[in-house]
Design an enzyme around this catalytic site. Structure first.
Site, short mmCIF file in Angstrom:
data_model
loop_
_atom_site.label_atom_id
_atom_site.label_comp_id
_atom_site.label_asym_id
_atom_site.label_seq_id
_atom_site.Cartn_x
_atom_site.Cartn_y
_atom_site.Cartn_z
N ASP A 75 11.94 23.77 29.42
CA ASP A 75 12.97 23.59 30.45
C ASP A 75 13.53 24.98 30.76
O ASP A 75 12.79 25.93 30.85
CB ASP A 75 14.03 22.60 29.96
CG ASP A 75 14.74 21.88 31.10
OD1 ASP A 75 15.07 22.56 32.10
OD2 ASP A 75 14.97 20.67 31.02
N HIS A 124 11.76 26.16 33.48
CA HIS A 124 12.21 25.78 34.82
C HIS A 124 13.04 26.89 35.47
O HIS A 124 13.00 27.07 36.68
CB HIS A 124 13.04 24.50 34.75
CG HIS A 124 12.24 23.28 34.40
ND1 HIS A 124 10.89 23.19 34.65
CD2 HIS A 124 12.59 22.10 33.84
CE1 HIS A 124 10.45 22.01 34.24
NE2 HIS A 124 11.45 21.34 33.75
#
Length: 510
Positions: free
Chosen positions: A245, A279
């Site tokens: 993430d 991300h």
């Protein structure tokens, strides 16, 4: 006769507590949780000390630190944390994605402790796959496991986020390292992998240093790298991060729970770090209801992240993000946007300004080289535009340029954007826009470098469009007014300004 004796000054070294002497095995044949607990207790009883892991393989459940304790994991030592969920009971006070709850113990946990350290050249492995699979529903048959039942029993009166989400599932994976309400926290040198959830997640701490840490999490749900939340005086440096993430995220609580605590994230420095898979490189939000302020990000490289710098929020969060500086950053292979300021992370209709309304202001970017899909996105709220953002000395190669919506007091100084398609800067519903020395070396005969829609009070100067630029500036929208051009060189441009019919006011300047 007086005899003076000169005695050497006495020094006191911190005591070492070898976990092998307290019953741990370094061949992974025995769970070491109790042995580690005994070593920490002995060190704590003596006023503090270093709990030492010599080379070898260890299996353990959660490790709870006390004040004045250092965990030293030697090179060659690997701590494998149990993936038996029962080992992380009883549940403890924690925070999950900005919501204060009682849930599974983090793998490393401390509560209201001082002077705690986790260091060494060894490895800690969270063995997160079983946690990931259960949270994703791949290995559970229902929503009423014994762990979920216990969670619901202990969390009947918590302040949930405004929108339903993971809290309703009742299964909150534990962070890997989560000190809460602690002072003087240091995490240094270790390699961390396979975190069940967020990896390094200090909460409500003061004076946190995270340096020389390597974090490797595979593609996996919500396995952010370093997430200091509602902390003060945080120093992150010399880290290497590749995760499932966001690499580094700054947060301060979510919705009503975050506003009730009202503890901002403030005084953070992030420097000399490399971020690979993830991300976002450095992200603020979207849980920022307590506010985020006084953040300096410098000397970092993002290579292969989805986004570079991302600041995100939504209606309902409240809180203010302000006084942010980003300088001397290189971004390569960015799959989405290099720079994002998005106040509509959740798409919701406009509403009157209230405590639910977030704000972004006083955010400044300088000395950035970037390559990827889109140069930038600034997306404010109709009722609360983004305020006072500057871009200075940027050089960007991208598929698309900057898109700016619902913003005011935005300035570009000495910025080169080379988009493959579309304008270098496209702005809509923007007031007080400065474009100083904007450049693009990839002109398109069909597309102007600058497109303004319903823009007010724009000053465009010191621009020298490249050969091949048919039209430099396109104006659209009935609200477009007070556009001034000055000290530009348009000798290579066929048409400096094109105005749609609804734009009635004449542009000032050549």
């Amino acid at each position: 006769m007086l005899l003076l004796l000169c005695l050497p000054q006495l020094t006191y070294a911190q005591q070492y507590y070898n976990v092998l002497k307290y019953g741990a095995r370094n061949d992974s044949t025995k769970l070491a949780t109790d042995a580690i607990r005994k070593a920490i207790a002995a060190a704590s009883k003596a006023g503090g000390g270093t709990v030492y892991f010599p080379a070898g393989k260890y299996r353990t459940g959660p490790i709870h630190l006390k004040s004045n304790i250092t965990i030293d994991i030697e090179a060659g030592a690997v701590l494998y944390f149990s993936d038996n969920f029962d080992d992380y009971l009883p549940m403890v006070p924690t925070r999950y994605e900005g919501t204060d709850i009682t849930s599974f113990s983090p793998l490393f946990y401390a509560y209201k402790a001082e002077n705690i350290t986790i260091k060494g050249r060894g490895i800690i492995d969270g063995q997160g796959k079983k946690w990931w699979d259960f949270a994703e529903g791949k290995s559970r048959a229902s929503q009423d496991s014994k762990w979920q039942q216990e969670f619901f029993r202990l969390n009947q009166n918590i302040l949930k986020p405004d929108l339903p989400g993971v809290i309703e599932r009742g299964f909150m994976r534990p962070p890997f390292i989560q000190p809460m309400y602690c002072k003087n926290v240091r995490i240094e040198g270790i390699t961390i992998r396979n975190s069940p959830f967020w990896t390094v997640n200090p909460e409500f701490c003061d004076n946190v240093t995270i340096t020389g840490v390597t974090i490797n999490n595979p593609k996996s749900p919500n396995t952010d790298g370093i997430n200091p939340e509602s902390c003060r005086n945080v120093h992150i440096s010399d880290c290497h991060i590749s995760v499932g993430d966001d690499c580094i995220t700054i947060k301060s609580g979510k919705d009503r729970s975050g506003r009730q605590q009202n503890v901002p994230a403030e005084n953070y420095t992030i420097t000399n770090c490399t971020m690979l898979s993830g991300h976002g490189g450095v992200v603020i939000g979207s849980e920022m209801s307590g506010g985020v302020k006084k953040i300096a990000i410098s000397n970092c490289i993002f290579d292969g992240t989805d986004r570079g710098i991302r600041i995100k929020t939504a209606r309902g969060r409240g809180g203010v993000v302000e006084d942010i500086r980003v300088d001397n950053v290189v971004m390569k292979n960015i799959r989405e946007q290099m720079i994002v300021l998005d106040m509509q992370y959740a798409n919701t209709p406009a509403e009157p300004v209230s405590e639910r309304t977030p704000r972004f202001r006083n955010i400044h970017f300088s000395n950035i080289t970037a390559e990827g899909n889109q140069a930038g996105l600034l997306n404010g709220l109709e009722e609360m535009p983004i305020e006072n953002v500057t871009f200075s000395n940027l050089n960007i190669d991208s598929k698309q340029g900057f898109t700016i919506k619902e913003a005011r007091n935005i300035a570009f100084h000495n910025v080169q954007v080379n988009p493959q398609i579309g304008p270098a800067v496209r702005a809509q519903n923007v007031r007080q826009l400065w474009l100083d020395g904007l450049r693009s070396t990839m002109p398109s005969a069909a597309t102007p470098p600058v497109e303004l829609t319903n823009a007010e009070d724009a000053f465009i100067y010191n621009c020298f469009p490249a050969t091949g630029t048919d039209t430099f500036l396109k104006l659209k929208g009935a609200k477009t007014r007070n556009i001034v051009l000055q000290n530009n060189n348009f000798k290579r441009v066929k048409l400096p300004v094109a105005q749609d019919a609804e734009v009635t006011e004449r542009v000032v300047g050549p």
